[in-house]
Design a protein around this motif. Structure first.
Motif, PDB file in Angstrom:
ATOM      1  N   PHE A 197      -1.641  13.267 -14.725  1.00 62.91           N
ATOM      2  CA  PHE A 197      -0.858  11.830 -14.114  1.00 62.91           C
ATOM      3  C   PHE A 197      -0.677  12.100 -12.606  1.00 62.91           C
ATOM      4  O   PHE A 197      -0.755  11.172 -11.751  1.00 62.91           O
ATOM      5  CB  PHE A 197       0.561  12.325 -14.939  1.00 62.91           C
ATOM      6  N   ALA A 198      -0.255  13.382 -12.240  1.00 60.50           N
ATOM      7  CA  ALA A 198      -0.016  13.702 -10.746  1.00 60.50           C
ATOM      8  C   ALA A 198      -1.189  13.390  -9.586  1.00 60.50           C
ATOM      9  O   ALA A 198      -1.123  12.693  -8.836  1.00 60.50           O
ATOM     10  CB  ALA A 198       0.597  14.906 -10.303  1.00 60.50           C
ATOM     11  N   THR A 199      -2.272  13.781 -10.102  1.00 62.63           N
ATOM     12  CA  THR A 199      -3.694  13.787  -9.215  1.00 62.63           C
ATOM     13  C   THR A 199      -4.426  12.531  -9.438  1.00 62.63           C
ATOM     14  O   THR A 199      -5.067  12.466  -8.576  1.00 62.63           O
ATOM     15  CB  THR A 199      -4.401  14.970  -9.696  1.00 62.63           C
ATOM     16  N   VAL A 200      -3.939  11.748 -10.700  1.00 60.52           N
ATOM     17  CA  VAL A 200      -4.816  10.457 -10.628  1.00 60.52           C
ATOM     18  C   VAL A 200      -4.099   9.487 -10.772  1.00 60.52           C
ATOM     19  O   VAL A 200      -4.101   8.296  -9.823  1.00 60.52           O
ATOM     20  CB  VAL A 200      -5.825  10.424 -12.048  1.00 60.52           C
ATOM     21  N   ILE A 201      -3.097   8.957 -11.847  1.00 62.17           N
ATOM     22  CA  ILE A 201      -2.337   7.905 -11.858  1.00 62.17           C
ATOM     23  C   ILE A 201      -1.482   7.773 -10.542  1.00 62.17           C
ATOM     24  O   ILE A 201      -1.348   6.691 -10.231  1.00 62.17           O
ATOM     25  CB  ILE A 201      -1.839   7.916 -13.035  1.00 62.17           C
ATOM     26  N   GLU A 202      -0.574   8.615 -10.547  1.00 64.06           N
ATOM     27  CA  GLU A 202       0.214   8.487  -9.305  1.00 64.06           C
ATOM     28  C   GLU A 202      -0.098   8.307  -7.974  1.00 64.06           C
ATOM     29  O   GLU A 202       0.084   7.523  -7.265  1.00 64.06           O
ATOM     30  CB  GLU A 202       1.341   9.690  -9.196  1.00 64.06           C
ATOM     31  N   ARG A 203      -1.473   9.289  -7.851  1.00 71.66           N
ATOM     32  CA  ARG A 203      -1.894   9.094  -6.574  1.00 71.66           C
ATOM     33  C   ARG A 203      -2.665   7.410  -6.256  1.00 71.66           C
ATOM     34  O   ARG A 203      -2.490   6.869  -5.606  1.00 71.66           O
ATOM     35  CB  ARG A 203      -3.387  10.002  -6.352  1.00 71.66           C
ATOM     36  N   ASP A 204      -3.260   7.082  -7.462  1.00 75.76           N
ATOM     37  CA  ASP A 204      -3.975   5.757  -7.285  1.00 75.76           C
ATOM     38  C   ASP A 204      -2.911   4.769  -6.978  1.00 75.76           C
ATOM     39  O   ASP A 204      -3.138   3.725  -6.134  1.00 75.76           O
ATOM     40  CB  ASP A 204      -4.858   5.309  -8.365  1.00 75.76           C
ATOM     41  N   VAL A 205      -1.673   4.710  -8.088  1.00 75.90           N
ATOM     42  CA  VAL A 205      -0.730   3.645  -7.787  1.00 75.90           C
ATOM     43  C   VAL A 205      -0.270   3.677  -6.247  1.00 75.90           C
ATOM     44  O   VAL A 205      -0.011   2.650  -5.792  1.00 75.90           O
ATOM     45  CB  VAL A 205       0.337   3.993  -8.842  1.00 75.90           C
ATOM     46  N   VAL A 206       0.348   4.883  -5.963  1.00 80.03           N
ATOM     47  CA  VAL A 206       0.782   4.990  -4.416  1.00 80.03           C
ATOM     48  C   VAL A 206      -0.223   4.542  -3.373  1.00 80.03           C
ATOM     49  O   VAL A 206       0.216   3.805  -2.677  1.00 80.03           O
ATOM     50  CB  VAL A 206       1.398   6.465  -4.269  1.00 80.03           C
ATOM     51  N   VAL A 207      -1.281   5.007  -3.411  1.00 79.90           N
ATOM     52  CA  VAL A 207      -2.134   4.461  -2.372  1.00 79.90           C
ATOM     53  C   VAL A 207      -2.392   3.021  -2.608  1.00 79.90           C
ATOM     54  O   VAL A 207      -2.542   2.340  -1.603  1.00 79.90           O
ATOM     55  CB  VAL A 207      -3.671   5.444  -2.647  1.00 79.90           C
ATOM     56  N   TYR A 208      -2.648   2.347  -3.672  1.00 81.66           N
ATOM     57  CA  TYR A 208      -2.732   1.019  -3.622  1.00 81.66           C
ATOM     58  C   TYR A 208      -1.509   0.281  -3.571  1.00 81.66           C
ATOM     59  O   TYR A 208      -1.625  -0.769  -2.613  1.00 81.66           O
ATOM     60  CB  TYR A 208      -2.887   0.705  -5.489  1.00 81.66           C
ATOM     61  N   ALA A 209      -0.274   0.754  -3.586  1.00 82.72           N
ATOM     62  CA  ALA A 209       1.074  -0.064  -3.100  1.00 82.72           C
ATOM     63  C   ALA A 209       1.054   0.249  -1.460  1.00 82.72           C
ATOM     64  O   ALA A 209       1.293  -0.663  -0.774  1.00 82.72           O
ATOM     65  CB  ALA A 209       2.090   0.796  -3.763  1.00 82.72           C
ATOM     66  N   VAL A 210       0.647   1.345  -1.010  1.00 83.22           N
ATOM     67  CA  VAL A 210       0.597   1.456   0.503  1.00 83.22           C
ATOM     68  C   VAL A 210      -0.449   0.257   1.199  1.00 83.22           C
ATOM     69  O   VAL A 210      -0.141  -0.239   2.191  1.00 83.22           O
ATOM     70  CB  VAL A 210       0.206   2.837   0.956  1.00 83.22           C
ATOM     71  N   ILE A 211      -1.447   0.145   0.495  1.00 81.09           N
ATOM     72  CA  ILE A 211      -2.347  -0.600   0.884  1.00 81.09           C
ATOM     73  C   ILE A 211      -1.858  -2.045   0.972  1.00 81.09           C
ATOM     74  O   ILE A 211      -1.992  -2.955   2.005  1.00 81.09           O
ATOM     75  CB  ILE A 211      -3.941  -0.695   0.202  1.00 81.09           C
ATOM     76  N   GLY A 212      -1.120  -2.346  -0.233  1.00 83.07           N
ATOM     77  CA  GLY A 212      -0.429  -3.732  -0.400  1.00 83.07           C
ATOM     78  C   GLY A 212       0.557  -4.021   0.840  1.00 83.07           C
ATOM     79  O   GLY A 212       0.709  -5.058   1.541  1.00 83.07           O
ATOM     80  N   ASP A 213       1.218  -2.981   1.118  1.00 80.91           N
ATOM     81  CA  ASP A 213       2.324  -2.806   2.306  1.00 80.91           C
ATOM     82  C   ASP A 213       1.615  -3.082   3.640  1.00 80.91           C
ATOM     83  O   ASP A 213       2.278  -3.826   4.433  1.00 80.91           O
ATOM     84  CB  ASP A 213       2.993  -1.475   2.454  1.00 80.91           C
ATOM     85  N   MET A 214       0.432  -2.621   3.828  1.00 74.27           N
ATOM     86  CA  MET A 214      -0.115  -2.808   5.123  1.00 74.27           C
ATOM     87  C   MET A 214      -0.643  -4.112   5.356  1.00 74.27           C
ATOM     88  O   MET A 214      -0.713  -4.755   6.149  1.00 74.27           O
ATOM     89  CB  MET A 214      -1.332  -1.869   5.199  1.00 74.27           C
ATOM     90  N   LEU A 215      -1.224  -4.584   4.023  1.00 77.11           N
ATOM     91  CA  LEU A 215      -1.880  -5.950   4.120  1.00 77.11           C
ATOM     92  C   LEU A 215      -0.376  -7.116   4.234  1.00 77.11           C
ATOM     93  O   LEU A 215      -0.806  -8.186   4.849  1.00 77.11           O
ATOM     94  CB  LEU A 215      -2.551  -6.244   2.868  1.00 77.11           C
ATOM     95  N   ALA A 216       0.441  -6.785   3.853  1.00 79.30           N
ATOM     96  CA  ALA A 216       1.820  -7.615   3.839  1.00 79.30           C
ATOM     97  C   ALA A 216       2.470  -7.226   5.255  1.00 79.30           C
ATOM     98  O   ALA A 216       3.365  -8.232   5.687  1.00 79.30           O
ATOM     99  CB  ALA A 216       2.786  -7.245   2.918  1.00 79.30           C
TER     100      ALA A 216
END
Length: 703
Positions: free
Chosen positions: A359-378
């Motif tokens: 969970f820590a090394t895959v799910i949380e990493r992917d979701v957090v990175v995905y959210a950061v990408i969305g923040d930069m695009l916004a």
């Protein structure tokens, strides 16, 4: 004229990519029909190759269209489903869409598939379509740039344009990565992105944590400008008779409330900020996976919204689930290898730990990175995100070695992706890397001496000690995030949350820092009371080879009867010299906390090996004084000013980050907080203020 040709060329390229993805999906469906006995694309009496191909093409097109149009609506309708359950439910929903697509085939030539096989076919189809689309975009950088611009335009229409043209700041916290670990990883090629930044565009320094060298104290100080009265990861508060635990949602919310009240300020991210994967909100109006709001319930629960935004693309769910399975297998293999090779120190890594690590090394990493990408695009002004992967693995595998090296390499790839997207964001971004603490290696106190700290305390108090030593549960941050994702409430009747009232001491662990409280004694117990009531306790603790020093009633006790009052200049500095510069100041500050324990116990520390003894089941630990755990890093782009001498304490780091926000012409926040009492300021440097909280909208596509 030229602009028109470019527009037609872009439209033609997009059409070609759609056709290629459709063709690949059709071929994939034909291959699956040939391989899977329960999946048929032709009628019982047989069809020509052409008819079968047309059936596959129709089904692939209908499935792709349904995935694009229906899938997001399905995910929004499931906001009350626990996030991890949704990750599994994705496959069944995806299979249902495939069954719908097959039923849309015109005529009497419809395909047939068993429901369980439909799940497999849909997963493979989604993964292949996503991989093909990504590969085409990689080959055509202009296409990738246009895709990002479309996403950015969509976000700007939804949320408005970015405020001004000033650079934004992205703060990425690599949880638990110490200064020396980062430098070694960059030098040895484990983190090529970090190495490239250090060579071309960034500088790095270490900073010193407070005595409580753990995420709760550090991140509260960094985001909210005050970690006053946070003596450890968990501690007992006599006035409420409750145990506060930094990674418990109710405790995190209360600590955030206290910090905001103390500083009279919302936090670092108050103006157009986003908080991703953190314990605290930092004042952001955009939140995802933030523990201080994880106790909220309802369809608008913003603490889990990042999961739903991420899983709204079924290909993300397929890709992440496959990576999750691979990580579980990897952990089991690494654990077996350590047992076969009799690696020491070593702790148990069974039970649910492989899933928690994944969970820590895959799910949380992917979701957090995905959210950061969305923040930069916004075009958000400032983003603070925490990646916990290294910290979780280091607790169980140790901070140095093959297991953690692999995690560092994958974190570096996430940083490379963030940097790549930043090149296409609607505003310039400056990326700051930092950590909240390091990790110190060493065998556990229990493993080294055969008894737990609680057993030792009970023996010193003359209380019965169990024949079999009990293990102290690890308190890593990822476990609380898993509980929040599963909607598992805190058991308020749990002994750890609300101990039974009585004369027995409450003994808690925070890495290699132990806390002993006597519930029936109002306020801090004096040394005189402890020696009169439990005459053997202090000599038993101070004389134990696994204990470095004690803090009791404003006095530091060390081995061999050594003692030093904190209010006597130089005395504590000499006694604590082995724990490094600033150790006495850190202990002195904690002694001023209203909720400091009656007895604070720091484990022994070996300066030659850097080893400590965790009072929890961790062979890589943090929470007290000693070694790399107290020396995280701060890495900044050269466009920002030098932070000066290595910051001392998380509140000093907050002050530096505030200054950088001002330099970027971002939120115009004061350099010092308001509403603070003069005595609240540390003697070793100025303090900043602090920050409030909120949902996430992640990008519609990920790469």
């Amino acid at each position: 004229m030229r602009r028109g040709r470019l527009r037609w060329r872009a439209a033609g390229g997009a059409l070609v990519r759609v056709l290629v993805v459709w063709a690949v999906s059709t071929l994939t469906m034909l291959a699956l029909a040939a391989l899977l006995p329960d999946f048929r694309l032709q009628s019982a009496d047989g069809d020509s190759v052409t008819r079968v191909g047309l059936t596959a093409a129709w089904a692939a097109g209908a499935f792709g269209l349904l995935s694009a149009l229906v899938w997001p609506a399905l995910v929004r309708a499931l906001l009350l489903v626990p996030a991890l359950v949704l990750g599994l439910l994705v496959f069944f929903l995806n299979g249902s869409l495939l069954l719908m697509a097959l039923n849309l085939i015109p005529g009497e030539r419809g395909a047939e598939v068993a429901p369980d096989t439909a799940v497999v076919v849909a997963a493979v189809m989604s993964a292949v379509a996503s991989a093909t689309s990504t590969a085409l975009a990689v080959r055509d950088d202009e296409a990738y740039r246009r895709r990002l611009y479309r996403l950015a335009d969509r976000r700007r229409r939804r949320h408005g344009p970015p405020p001004g043209g000033s650079p934004g700041l992205v703060f990425v916290q690599l949880d638990g990565v110490g200064f020396e670990v980062l430098r070694r990883a960059a030098a040895e090629g484990l983190m090529p992105t970090v190495a490239d930044w250090l060579e071309r565009s960034h500088r790095v320094t270490s900073w010193r944590t407070d005595w409580s060298s753990q995420t709760g104290a550090s991140q509260l100080g960094i985001l909210h400008g005050s970690n006053f009265d946070v003596p450890a990861f968990r501690w007992y508060e006599k006035d409420t008779r409750e145990v506060m635990v930094c990674n418990r949602p109710t405790s995190a919310a209360e600590l955030q409330r206290r910090a905001v009240e103390r500083t009279a300020d919302g936090g670092l991210l108050t103006l157009d900020g986003a908080s991703r994967g953190n314990l605290f909100g930092g004042g952001a109006d955009q939140l995802a996976l933030v523990l201080s709001v994880a106790a909220r319930r309802g369809p608008a629960n913003r603490s889990r919204s990042g999961y739903f935004a991420y899983f709204s693309d079924p290909a993300n769910a397929v890709r992440t689930t496959l990576s999750l399975a691979a990580e579980v297998v990897r952990e089991i293999g690494q654990s077996l290898r350590a047992r076969v090779r009799k690696v020491t120190p070593r702790i148990s890594r069974g039970g649910l730990y492989p899933l928690i690590r994944a969970f820590a090394t895959v799910i949380e990493r992917d979701v957090v990175v995905y959210a950061v990408i969305g923040d930069m695009l916004a075009g958000r002004t400032c983003v603070y995100a925490d990646l916990v992967a290294y910290d979780e693995v280091a607790h169980h595998s140790g901070p140095h070695g093959r297991d953690t090296d692999q995690v560092l390499a994958r974190l570096d790839r996430s940083l490379a992706l963030i940097a790549r997207v930043a090149e296409h964001a609607p505003r310039e971004y400056r990326i700051v890397l930092l950590s909240d603490h390091g990790q110190s290696p060493g065998e556990t106190f229990l493993g080294c001496y055969g008894l737990s700290l609680k057993d030792l305390v009970r023996a010193g108090c003359g209380l019965p000690v169990p024949r079999r030593a009990g293990r102290t549960r690890s308190g890593a941050e990822a476990r609380a995030a898993v509980r929040a994702a599963l909607h598992r409430p805190v058991e308020e009747a749990d002994e750890e949350v609300r101990p039974e009232p009585g004369p027995d001491p409450v003994v808690l662990a925070s890495g290699n820092l132990g806390l002993i409280s006597f519930p029936d004694v109002p306020g801090r117990a004096s040394r005189r009371w402890i020696e009169r009531t439990h005459p053997a306790l202090l000599p038993t603790l101070a004389g134990h080879p696994g204990v470095g020093f004690l803090l009791v009633d404003g006095e530091v006790l060390g081995p061999g009867g050594a003692a030093a009052r904190l209010d006597v200049p130089g005395a504590a500095e000499e006694l604590l010299a082995a724990f490094g510069p600033g150790a006495a100041d850190a202990v002195r500050r904690t002694d001023s906390f209203p909720h400091a324990a009656d007895i604070m116990v720091n484990s022994a520390y070996d300066p030659e090996t850097g080893a400590v003894h965790a009072f929890e089941e961790q062979i890589g630990s943090h929470g007290g004084l000693g070694g790399e755990q107290g020396h995280p890093f701060l890495m900044w782009p050269t466009e920002l000013s030098d932070p000066g001498p290595a910051p001392v304490g998380a509140e000093a780091v907050h002050h530096v980050l505030r200054r950088w926000l001002r330099e970027a012409d971002g939120p115009q926040v004061p350099l010092t907080g308001t509403g603070r009492r003069p005595e609240d300021h540390r003697p070793d440097g100025p303090l900043g203020g602090t920050l409030p909280s909120a949902g996430v909208s992640a990008p519609d596509e990920n790469r």
